[in-house]
Design an enzyme around this catalytic site. Structure first.
Site, PDB file in Angstrom:
ATOM      1  N   GLU A 233     -16.018  28.626  43.593  1.00 23.96           N
ATOM      2  CA  GLU A 233     -17.129  28.050  43.874  1.00 23.96           C
ATOM      3  C   GLU A 233     -18.456  28.607  43.448  1.00 23.96           C
ATOM      4  O   GLU A 233     -18.524  29.819  43.909  1.00 23.96           O
ATOM      5  CB  GLU A 233     -17.211  27.356  45.198  1.00 23.96           C
TER       6      GLU A 233
ATOM      7  N   ARG B 265      -4.167  36.323  51.572  1.00 25.75           N
ATOM      8  CA  ARG B 265      -5.451  36.758  51.390  1.00 25.75           C
ATOM      9  C   ARG B 265      -5.679  38.380  51.443  1.00 25.75           C
ATOM     10  O   ARG B 265      -4.747  38.569  52.109  1.00 25.75           O
ATOM     11  CB  ARG B 265      -6.400  36.243  52.381  1.00 25.75           C
TER      12      ARG B 265
ATOM     13  N   LYS C 197     -20.115  33.956  52.999  1.00 28.89           N
ATOM     14  CA  LYS C 197     -21.252  33.529  52.224  1.00 28.89           C
ATOM     15  C   LYS C 197     -22.251  33.337  53.371  1.00 28.89           C
ATOM     16  O   LYS C 197     -23.427  34.046  53.289  1.00 28.89           O
ATOM     17  CB  LYS C 197     -21.196  32.571  51.351  1.00 28.89           C
TER      18      LYS C 197
END
Length: 769
Positions: free
Chosen positions: A265, A480, A490
């Site tokens: 993204e 992950r 973020k």
């Protein structure tokens, strides 16, 4: 049930273990009862073993009765036949099966005569006759067995072995004493310790070194991924009447090539976790001769900025990967909208007016608009596109229940935000759940690799492609990569920037990729770190010192040596041997002088580290002190203190020393680094940004991550000195400052004032473990 299972030859322990597996025991019970109806209550152990293996290995239960019928009719008699039968039904998911083709594939009705076995073994022994006569019974008889079985695939293995033994005895006669002696083992050439650790591999297009290369880990066979075009062999893959035709078209377009994609993204900077995703996606394609797309998931214009697009591509290429193509979800907005209309027409989507707050969570109330007429939803969706609904007043939802129980995920929502690529064309934007699998389908992705948290989306992924009758890729999940002592979200990094805890996304104390590059981490070190973490499906939470160790390995080979002094102490050599000064040749890499030298000025005045001098030498102290000389690295001289000069407060500000050539003086206890006619520079020394391993854990840090900041995470040395050999260095150039660590030139450097970031120390600090 226990008696049923022991009655087919299972031990009681095995039968009890089987009963604990509900799915397996249900299948096996069905198989045994079906076989008993055909053969009677007493089943022999061989039949029982075939029934158990069928129930345990069959992926699609709908074929159970079909296979058990062949076992009960004694048409499938061996495990070899059963394996072939299971492979056939797995490779032919559509009904009805071609019975004649199935029977050919698994040897039904094939009768191998003793004469055929005799001829096949005779042919194999004739082929290896010379080696057999030379090696006699030391010859690998398994080779003969294997080749004979290849010639007669469905022959009984025991019969072949007996025939091999008989013909070998006829050729060689009985075993002699020499035949009974053990064959001497051939000593394998041993790798030197360094070679053992560093096996050459091709990585990122260049030769690299790693104990087990990422390339090898990512080979298709190692991961058990499906081959291109064999998507239907994946467990859980949904097969429709159109699946095989769509896969045939897919193969015609791709030529059987592996295709992956990295779909970030563009609303933030990539971090260390993304490095694993980049290596996994690009690396898997590279390891299997395929291609990887860089596809920006730009479906939320409110949070997307151009700087993120540029930074993401820059980091992908910095890690050594070139995208096959750079695409955007927005490239396909027209097609996605057309498909949304088709989904409504097929009765698989509807316009809903529930508020965002109402449909949050996993148990929202069912939508009262779920069964509204198709024509009504088509008109309302068109009104959404024309901007007749406000944000939050209407959504398009898909009619499915996801793996995690979430019902009817949203496909489109209203947002009156211009898009950076499509401008004001759209006021409705698709969601990830709707967009991602369809973009994968458009680009004919073979393996859609994502992290484990997207596993709950797998059902919607398959459902949507099949609901629209388009090519359906396979979603695979992996674990992950997380690091301790950091945050990567973020939102939290933005908070760190806003509060002044860090300067920006590329602050070297962060673990974003831009920050790691600025601090001086080589891309090879990050890729090697990802290789060491491995490509397992389990989530990995690693200590930062493991990444630092990978950096040391690479920098040791890449970073030329220089000398720098962080806490300068002036030293005057009173008997300096030359009137104007000398030049010293210093090897760029002392362990390999073939890699060149650089010149360092050596004058009457030099500077050493304050910590390399003491007025009183303690026991075990080996550096400079009155009565205890030291050598100057690379200079060929040893210095001895003659006079200690102090300021009014008693602080040592200068030493007067004499020098002696090292080849005529007694060898000193230590050699220290120094500079002469140096450049003044700024050096930034970094430590961990957070004090605790898990700064986001409220149990470990009750006050929140901002309360856990390390006050000593940055120490700036404003007037450090470095030797003049680095004067032409550019931002991101790397050096090993001897005895101090590895350093990288920071972009803040200006003409006349260089800035260096310490990447890592020369050795791991045990206090950080």
């Amino acid at each position: 049930a226990l008696g049923l299972f022991t009655g087919i030859g299972l031990s009681e322990a095995k039968a009890r273990e089987t009963l604990r597996n509900g799915a397996l025991s249900a299948l096996l019970r069905r198989a045994v009862l079906q076989a008993r109806n055909a053969l009677g209550p007493a089943l022999d152990k061989a039949t029982g073993t075939l029934l158990y293996n069928t129930a345990a290995r069959l992926k699609d239960p709908k074929h159970l009765g079909f296979l058990v019928g062949y076992i009960a009719r004694r048409e499938i008699l061996t495990d070899l036949q059963l394996s072939a039968a299971l492979e056939y039904v797995r490779s032919h998911p559509l009904e009805p099966l071609d019975v004649a083709e199935f029977e050919r594939a698994c040897g039904v009705g094939v009768c191998i005569t003793p004469e055929q076995i005799e001829e096949a073994v005779e042919a194999v022994i004739s082929k290896h006759r010379a080696e057999l006569l030379a090696e006699r019974y030391h010859f690998n008889m398994g080779l003969l067995m294997g080749e004979a079985r290849n010639r007669l695939r469905w022959a009984d293995g025991k019969t072949i072995k007996n025939e091999v033994d008989l013909q070998v005895l006829h050729l060689l006669g009985p075993k002699t004493e020499a035949d009974l002696e053990k064959k001497p083992k051939v000593a394998k050439a041993r790798l030197a310790p360094a070679e053992k650790q560093k096996v050459a591999v091709v990585e990122n297009g260049d030769m690299g070194t790693e104990t087990q290369s990422l390339l090898e880990q990512l080979r298709g066979e190692a991961l058990k991924f499906h081959k291109p075009g064999e998507n239907y062999k994946t467990e859980g893959y949904v097969v429709t009447p159109n699946t095989m035709a769509l896969l045939k078209q897919h193969l015609a377009i791709t030529g059987g090539q592996v295709r992956t994609r990295f779909p970030p993204e563009p609303n933030g900077i990539l971090h260390i976790g993304h490095a694993k995703a980049i290596n996994f996606n690009f690396g898997y394609a590279k390891a299997n001769g395929g291609v990887c797309f860089l596809r920006y998931d730009d479906t939320n214009p409110e949070k997307e900025e151009e700087k993120y697009f540029a930074a993401i591509r820059e980091m992908v290429e910095w890690l050594g990967y070139q995208p096959y193509a750079v695409t955007h979800a927005s490239d396909y907005f027209d097609q996605l909208y057309t498909w949304a209309l088709e989904l409504i027409r097929r009765g698989q989507a509807y316009v809903c007016h529930q508020k965002v707050e109402e449909i949050k969570g996993h148990n929202p109330p069912p939508s009262p608009w779920r069964d509204r007429p198709v024509e009504e939803s088509l008109l309302l969706f068109e009104d959404m596109r024309k901007g007749k609904f406000g944000e939050g007043e209407a959504t398009l939802r898909m009619k499915l229940v996801m793996e995690d129980g979430k019902m009817d995920p949203v496909a489109y929502r209203v947002k009156f935000t211009p898009h950076h690529r499509t401008g004001d064309k759209w006021c409705i934007y698709p969601t990830y759940d709707y967009t991602h699998c369809l973009c994968d389908s458009i680009e004919h992705i073979t393996h859609s690799l994502c992290t484990k948290e997207f596993q709950a989306r797998r059902s919607s992924y398959f459902w949507l492609c099949n609901a629209l009758d388009v090519y359906c890729p396979v979603q695979w999940e992996y674990g992950r990569l997380n690091l301790l002592y950091t945050v990567v979200s973020k939102r939290k990094i933005i908070r760190l920037v806003e509060t002044g805890a860090v300067r920006d996304w590329d602050d070297p104390r962060l673990f974003t990729l831009t920050a790691l590059r600025r601090r001086g981490f080589p891309p090879e070190a990050i890729n090697n770190f990802c290789a060491r973490v491995g490509v397992t499906v389990a989530q990995a939470t690693m200590e930062p010192h493991l990444l630092e160790a990978c950096a040391r390995e690479v920098l040791n080979e890449q970073a030329p040596r220089a000398m720098a002094v962080l806490e300068p102490l002036k030293v005057t050599i009173t008997n300096f041997p030359a009137p104007k000064g000398l030049e010293v040749l210093v090897p760029n890499f002392p362990a390999d002088e073939s890699r060149g030298f650089h010149k360092v000025p050596f004058h009457k005045t030099i500077y050493i580290e304050e910590t390399d001098f003491r007025e009183e030498a303690d026991k075990g102290y080996k550096r400079l002190a009155p009565g205890q000389p030291v050598g100057l690295r690379h200079a060929g001289y040893i210095i001895t203190v003659q006079n200690v000069i102090k300021d009014v407060s008693g602080h040592v500000i200068e030493l007067e020393v004499t020098c002696t050539k090292s080849d005529v003086a007694e060898k000193p206890k230590a050699f220290i680094h120094w500079v002469s006619v140096p450049l003044v520079c700024e050096v930034r020394l970094y430590e961990r940004l957070f004090l605790h391993k898990n700064p986001e854990d409220p149990l470990e840090v009750p006050g929140g991550f901002l309360s856990d900041l390390n006050p000593d995470s940055l120490c700036v040395v404003h007037n450090a000195l470095v030797d003049s050999s680095v004067h032409s260095a550019r931002p991101f150039d790397k050096f090993q400052f001897e005895r101090l660590g590895y350093f990288s030139v920071d972009p803040d450097s200006e003409e006349g004032k260089m800035v260096f970031n310490r990447t890592v120390t020369l050795k791991e600090d045990p206090g950080k473990a």
